[in-house]
Design a protein around this motif. Sequence first.
Motif, PDB file in Angstrom:
ATOM      1  N   THR A 122       0.718  -1.301  -0.051  1.00 50.26           N
ATOM      2  CA  THR A 122      -0.032   0.058  -0.024  1.00 50.26           C
ATOM      3  C   THR A 122       0.942   1.025   0.157  1.00 50.26           C
ATOM      4  O   THR A 122       1.685   1.378   1.040  1.00 50.26           O
ATOM      5  CB  THR A 122      -0.995   0.013   1.300  1.00 50.26           C
ATOM      6  N   GLY A 123       0.491   2.212  -0.924  1.00 49.23           N
ATOM      7  CA  GLY A 123       1.232   3.457  -0.879  1.00 49.23           C
ATOM      8  C   GLY A 123       2.648   3.445  -1.538  1.00 49.23           C
ATOM      9  O   GLY A 123       3.337   4.512  -1.536  1.00 49.23           O
ATOM     10  N   ASP A 124       2.852   2.403  -2.275  1.00 53.66           N
ATOM     11  CA  ASP A 124       4.336   1.955  -2.811  1.00 53.66           C
ATOM     12  C   ASP A 124       4.299   2.843  -4.356  1.00 53.66           C
ATOM     13  O   ASP A 124       3.338   2.512  -5.060  1.00 53.66           O
ATOM     14  CB  ASP A 124       4.366   0.752  -3.270  1.00 53.66           C
ATOM     15  N   ALA A 125       5.241   3.941  -4.421  1.00 55.91           N
ATOM     16  CA  ALA A 125       4.999   4.769  -5.464  1.00 55.91           C
ATOM     17  C   ALA A 125       5.544   3.844  -7.032  1.00 55.91           C
ATOM     18  O   ALA A 125       5.320   4.431  -8.083  1.00 55.91           O
ATOM     19  CB  ALA A 125       5.740   5.994  -5.522  1.00 55.91           C
ATOM     20  N   ALA A 126       6.615   3.031  -6.355  1.00 55.96           N
ATOM     21  CA  ALA A 126       7.130   2.456  -7.767  1.00 55.96           C
ATOM     22  C   ALA A 126       7.285   0.873  -7.454  1.00 55.96           C
ATOM     23  O   ALA A 126       8.334   0.164  -6.975  1.00 55.96           O
ATOM     24  CB  ALA A 126       8.637   2.739  -8.079  1.00 55.96           C
TER      25      ALA A 126
ATOM     26  N   GLY B 296      10.447  -1.655  -8.176  1.00 49.46           N
ATOM     27  CA  GLY B 296      10.513  -1.995  -6.925  1.00 49.46           C
ATOM     28  C   GLY B 296      11.187  -0.475  -6.177  1.00 49.46           C
ATOM     29  O   GLY B 296      11.763   0.251  -6.924  1.00 49.46           O
ATOM     30  N   THR B 297      10.776  -0.281  -4.833  1.00 47.56           N
ATOM     31  CA  THR B 297      11.158   0.949  -4.235  1.00 47.56           C
ATOM     32  C   THR B 297      12.058   0.680  -3.240  1.00 47.56           C
ATOM     33  O   THR B 297      12.029  -0.365  -2.404  1.00 47.56           O
ATOM     34  CB  THR B 297       9.885   1.395  -3.572  1.00 47.56           C
ATOM     35  N   ALA B 298      13.398   1.317  -3.223  1.00 50.37           N
ATOM     36  CA  ALA B 298      14.617   1.030  -2.287  1.00 50.37           C
ATOM     37  C   ALA B 298      13.983   0.934  -1.102  1.00 50.37           C
ATOM     38  O   ALA B 298      13.258   1.990  -0.527  1.00 50.37           O
ATOM     39  CB  ALA B 298      15.559   2.039  -2.512  1.00 50.37           C
TER      40      ALA B 298
END
Length: 109
Positions: A51-55, A76-78
């Motif tokens: 949830t809320g992951d931009a990438a 994926g987000t770091a």
Amino acid sequence: MATLTGFKSDNVGTYIEKDPYSILDYSLDFTNWMPVGDTISTITVTAQTITGDAAPLTINSSTNTSYVVTAIIGGGTAGKIYNIEYRIITANAKRDSRNIRIKVLERSA
């Protein structure tokens, strides 16, 4: 059990590190689990949604041979850890599922 190559383990389970920029193949080999005379017929590979992951992590494509499932995974987000599920159905209607985690981190030289 599936054979894992290049993966690491911690107290939670199996994982592999991935840079957000990379788009790479991640394969699971079901040879050691596969019933004699059976082969993989159908595959589904999914990435956990955070949830809320931009990438978010993306499954760009997936393929299989008789015993190996390969997913091309990107994004994926770091700092995030994603669960990836590999589901198979064999030609003889046996079903199995394996999960790995991917830890996304910015890699440096």
